[in-house]
Design a protein around this motif. Structure first.
Motif, PDB file in Angstrom:
ATOM      1  N   UNK A  34     119.846  71.303  37.192  1.00  0.00           N
ATOM      2  CA  UNK A  34     118.852  70.994  36.173  1.00  0.00           C
ATOM      3  C   UNK A  34     117.836  70.023  36.759  1.00  0.00           C
ATOM      4  N   UNK A  35     116.556  70.372  36.660  1.00  0.00           N
ATOM      5  CA  UNK A  35     115.465  69.475  37.011  1.00  0.00           C
ATOM      6  C   UNK A  35     114.881  68.925  35.711  1.00  0.00           C
ATOM      7  N   UNK A  36     114.721  67.615  35.652  1.00  0.00           N
ATOM      8  CA  UNK A  36     114.112  66.962  34.498  1.00  0.00           C
ATOM      9  C   UNK A  36     112.754  66.417  34.912  1.00  0.00           C
ATOM     10  N   UNK A  37     111.701  66.959  34.324  1.00  0.00           N
ATOM     11  CA  UNK A  37     110.335  66.509  34.605  1.00  0.00           C
ATOM     12  C   UNK A  37     109.741  66.001  33.301  1.00  0.00           C
ATOM     13  N   UNK A  38     110.302  64.920  32.812  1.00  0.00           N
ATOM     14  CA  UNK A  38     109.972  64.379  31.499  1.00  0.00           C
ATOM     15  C   UNK A  38     109.275  63.032  31.629  1.00  0.00           C
ATOM     16  N   UNK A  39     108.578  62.595  30.589  1.00  0.00           N
ATOM     17  CA  UNK A  39     107.975  61.256  30.626  1.00  0.00           C
ATOM     18  C   UNK A  39     109.040  60.177  30.820  1.00  0.00           C
ATOM     19  N   UNK A  40     108.621  59.064  31.416  1.00  0.00           N
ATOM     20  CA  UNK A  40     109.546  57.964  31.673  1.00  0.00           C
ATOM     21  C   UNK A  40     110.204  57.518  30.382  1.00  0.00           C
ATOM     22  N   UNK A  41     111.515  57.287  30.456  1.00  0.00           N
ATOM     23  CA  UNK A  41     112.262  56.829  29.298  1.00  0.00           C
ATOM     24  C   UNK A  41     112.883  57.939  28.487  1.00  0.00           C
ATOM     25  N   UNK A  42     112.625  59.202  28.853  1.00  0.00           N
ATOM     26  CA  UNK A  42     113.151  60.311  28.068  1.00  0.00           C
ATOM     27  C   UNK A  42     114.284  61.075  28.740  1.00  0.00           C
ATOM     28  N   UNK A  43     114.460  60.898  30.046  1.00  0.00           N
ATOM     29  CA  UNK A  43     115.486  61.671  30.747  1.00  0.00           C
ATOM     30  C   UNK A  43     116.894  61.238  30.384  1.00  0.00           C
ATOM     31  N   UNK A  44     117.072  59.923  30.189  1.00  0.00           N
ATOM     32  CA  UNK A  44     118.408  59.388  29.984  1.00  0.00           C
ATOM     33  C   UNK A  44     119.154  60.016  28.835  1.00  0.00           C
ATOM     34  N   UNK A  45     118.467  60.343  27.758  1.00  0.00           N
ATOM     35  CA  UNK A  45     119.135  60.929  26.601  1.00  0.00           C
ATOM     36  C   UNK A  45     119.732  62.288  26.927  1.00  0.00           C
ATOM     37  N   UNK A  46     119.179  62.968  27.923  1.00  0.00           N
ATOM     38  CA  UNK A  46     119.712  64.269  28.319  1.00  0.00           C
ATOM     39  C   UNK A  46     120.759  64.130  29.421  1.00  0.00           C
ATOM     40  N   UNK A  47     120.525  63.265  30.375  1.00  0.00           N
ATOM     41  CA  UNK A  47     121.495  63.137  31.467  1.00  0.00           C
ATOM     42  C   UNK A  47     122.843  62.650  30.957  1.00  0.00           C
ATOM     43  N   UNK A  48     122.840  61.818  29.923  1.00  0.00           N
ATOM     44  CA  UNK A  48     124.101  61.348  29.359  1.00  0.00           C
ATOM     45  C   UNK A  48     124.919  62.497  28.777  1.00  0.00           C
ATOM     46  N   UNK A  49     124.228  63.557  28.340  1.00  0.00           N
ATOM     47  CA  UNK A  49     124.907  64.670  27.680  1.00  0.00           C
ATOM     48  C   UNK A  49     125.157  65.853  28.605  1.00  0.00           C
ATOM     49  N   UNK A  50     124.786  65.745  29.881  1.00  0.00           N
ATOM     50  CA  UNK A  50     124.902  66.871  30.809  1.00  0.00           C
ATOM     51  C   UNK A  50     125.908  66.593  31.920  1.00  0.00           C
ATOM     52  N   UNK A  51     126.991  65.963  31.564  1.00  0.00           N
ATOM     53  CA  UNK A  51     127.976  65.565  32.560  1.00  0.00           C
ATOM     54  C   UNK A  51     128.604  66.713  33.308  1.00  0.00           C
ATOM     55  N   UNK A  52     128.611  67.909  32.736  1.00  0.00           N
ATOM     56  CA  UNK A  52     129.255  69.052  33.385  1.00  0.00           C
ATOM     57  C   UNK A  52     128.326  69.820  34.326  1.00  0.00           C
ATOM     58  N   UNK A  53     127.039  69.468  34.353  1.00  0.00           N
ATOM     59  CA  UNK A  53     126.111  70.150  35.256  1.00  0.00           C
ATOM     60  C   UNK A  53     126.351  69.658  36.686  1.00  0.00           C
ATOM     61  N   UNK A  54     126.590  70.540  37.642  1.00  0.00           N
ATOM     62  CA  UNK A  54     126.932  70.109  39.001  1.00  0.00           C
ATOM     63  C   UNK A  54     125.879  69.243  39.681  1.00  0.00           C
ATOM     64  N   UNK A  55     124.580  69.564  39.483  1.00  0.00           N
ATOM     65  CA  UNK A  55     123.518  68.811  40.152  1.00  0.00           C
ATOM     66  C   UNK A  55     122.347  68.625  39.186  1.00  0.00           C
ATOM     67  N   UNK A  56     121.949  67.361  38.992  1.00  0.00           N
ATOM     68  CA  UNK A  56     120.781  67.038  38.174  1.00  0.00           C
ATOM     69  C   UNK A  56     119.810  66.244  39.027  1.00  0.00           C
ATOM     70  N   UNK A  57     118.541  66.615  38.964  1.00  0.00           N
ATOM     71  CA  UNK A  57     117.491  65.899  39.690  1.00  0.00           C
ATOM     72  C   UNK A  57     116.458  65.451  38.670  1.00  0.00           C
ATOM     73  N   UNK A  58     116.279  64.138  38.567  1.00  0.00           N
ATOM     74  CA  UNK A  58     115.369  63.558  37.581  1.00  0.00           C
ATOM     75  C   UNK A  58     114.070  63.157  38.261  1.00  0.00           C
ATOM     76  N   UNK A  59     112.960  63.770  37.825  1.00  0.00           N
ATOM     77  CA  UNK A  59     111.660  63.422  38.383  1.00  0.00           C
ATOM     78  C   UNK A  59     111.006  62.256  37.655  1.00  0.00           C
ATOM     79  N   UNK A  60     111.646  61.744  36.623  1.00  0.00           N
ATOM     80  CA  UNK A  60     111.158  60.563  35.923  1.00  0.00           C
ATOM     81  C   UNK A  60     111.745  59.295  36.503  1.00  0.00           C
ATOM     82  N   UNK A  61     111.474  58.175  35.850  1.00  0.00           N
ATOM     83  CA  UNK A  61     111.870  56.873  36.385  1.00  0.00           C
ATOM     84  C   UNK A  61     113.232  56.396  35.908  1.00  0.00           C
TER      85      UNK A  61
END
Length: 363
Positions: free
Chosen positions: A72-99
């Motif tokens: 999963x690539x997250x290309x969201x405004x700063x401060x918005x990625x965390x709400x999704x990464x906390x809920x995606x623990x089963x995804x093997x690889x997450x790359x956050x393009x935000x801060x």
């Protein structure tokens, strides 16, 4: 093996560039694209240059839709990625393009961003010197990667070799950057309108308030500190107590893409010209995507348009007792999406240059 991918923020500039690169990646299947206000619309309406992805429709950005992919690539405004990464623990690889996962210091996050702090992830700048090695080693097998801020990685790559080798004094860094407005995202803002940008250069975030400053300081500190020093870094204040101080001034200029960063720092006592240039040659001499130009040569942003390349020129100004480094990148490629895809390749054990190029587009 083919990896299934979801890209959030797919209607924006960073998300669109991630998709452009992944579309040419032989090991990737782009299965899902998501957005917020543009959900339900064809991707091609917002990214008309991505003709090979015209069959995709933007879906809602929810954990349920993003889950179930290999990457999963997250290309969201700063401060918005965390709400999704906390809920995606089963995804093997997450790359956050935000801060959200870049900073190690809670104090820095509170001062420059605010809101909920999230744990730092592996920093996605493979070539960056890191405690005697490179960030690349930390990316091997990583499952959570924080792609860099474009200005931050450009300045950090510019100066980290000198910090690591001890040939510059990092307590008096000055960086001035000419920046294309695509780095500010795609949302409508009056100061980013063409009528406001054309024919002028506009400084912004002047006087130590730009959000990329703590990211630069963190990266440069990591180029030289020991593991023991680093373990206490998150509890330190953001007042420059690591001996790294930077005056950072970005200037919007009328080009869609690109960063030209001019960074300088005092020459360390006793450092010879050979020591100085040798530090950068040792750091980047074997790198594909970060290249030091011959002595006396300096890059243009036009030379890196569309490429995953940072081109760098170095001057030694003995009259001012400073080292000057001029670096050009495409802020959407090497500054963001290219760094994310390059880091993904390393994490997955693929060839690092998979779907990436050193060749720009001209004229």
């Amino acid at each position: 093996m083919t990896y299934s991918v979801a890209v959030s923020g797919a209607s924006g500039y960073a998300g669109g560039e991630i998709l452009r690169l992944l579309a040419a990646h032989p090991d990737i299947e782009i299965r899902t694209v998501t957005a917020h206000s543009n959900a339900g619309q064809p991707l091609i309406e917002h990214q008309p240059h991505l003709r090979s992805l015209a069959h995709l429709e933007l879906q809602e950005t929810t954990p349920e839709i993003l889950a179930g992919h290999d990457i999963v690539f997250l290309a969201l405004p700063h401060g918005q990625s965390g709400q999704y990464t906390d809920a995606l623990g089963d995804v093997p690889l997450i790359i956050d393009a935000g801060a959200d996962h870049r900073l190690e210091s809670v104090a820095d996050w509170d001062r420059f961003y605010g809101g909920s702090f999230h744990d730092p992830w592996t920093y996605g700048v493979p070539e960056l010197p890191f405690r005697g090695g490179k960030q690349r080693e930390r990316l091997v097998g990583a499952t959570r990667i924080a792609a860099p801020g474009c200005n931050a990685s450009t300045v950090s790559l510019s100066l980290a070799p000198g910090v690591a080798a001890g040939v510059i004094d990092p307590s008096d860094i000055v960086s001035v950057l000419a920046v294309g407005p695509s780095g500010a995202g795609k949302s409508l803002k009056p100061h980013l309108l063409g009528s406001e940008l054309l024919g002028t250069a506009n400084p912004y975030a002047v006087g130590g308030v730009h959000r990329h400053i703590p990211e630069i300081r963190q990266a440069l500190a990591a180029a030289r500190v020991t593991d023991a020093d680093a373990s206490s870094r998150s509890s330190r204040s953001a007042t420059g107590d690591e001996g790294i101080r930077i005056s950072f001034t970005p200037v919007l200029v009328p080009m869609a893409r690109g960063i030209l960063a001019t960074s300088s720092a005092p020459i360390a006592p006793g450092a010879t010209d050979a020591d100085i240039r040798g530090a950068w040659e040792a750091a980047y001499g074997d790198e594909t995507f970060v290249q030091l130009l011959p002595e006396g040569s300096f890059p243009r942003t036009a030379d890196v348009l569309g490429a995953n390349t940072a081109l760098m020129g170095l001057a030694i100004d003995r009259a001012a007792n400073r080292v000057v480094v001029v670096t050009a990148v495409d802020n959407l490629v090497k500054g963001t999406a290219g760094a994310a895809v390059q880091s993904m390749n390393i994490a997955l054990g693929l060839s690092e240059d998979r779907a990436l190029t050193v060749n720009g587009v001209a004229p």
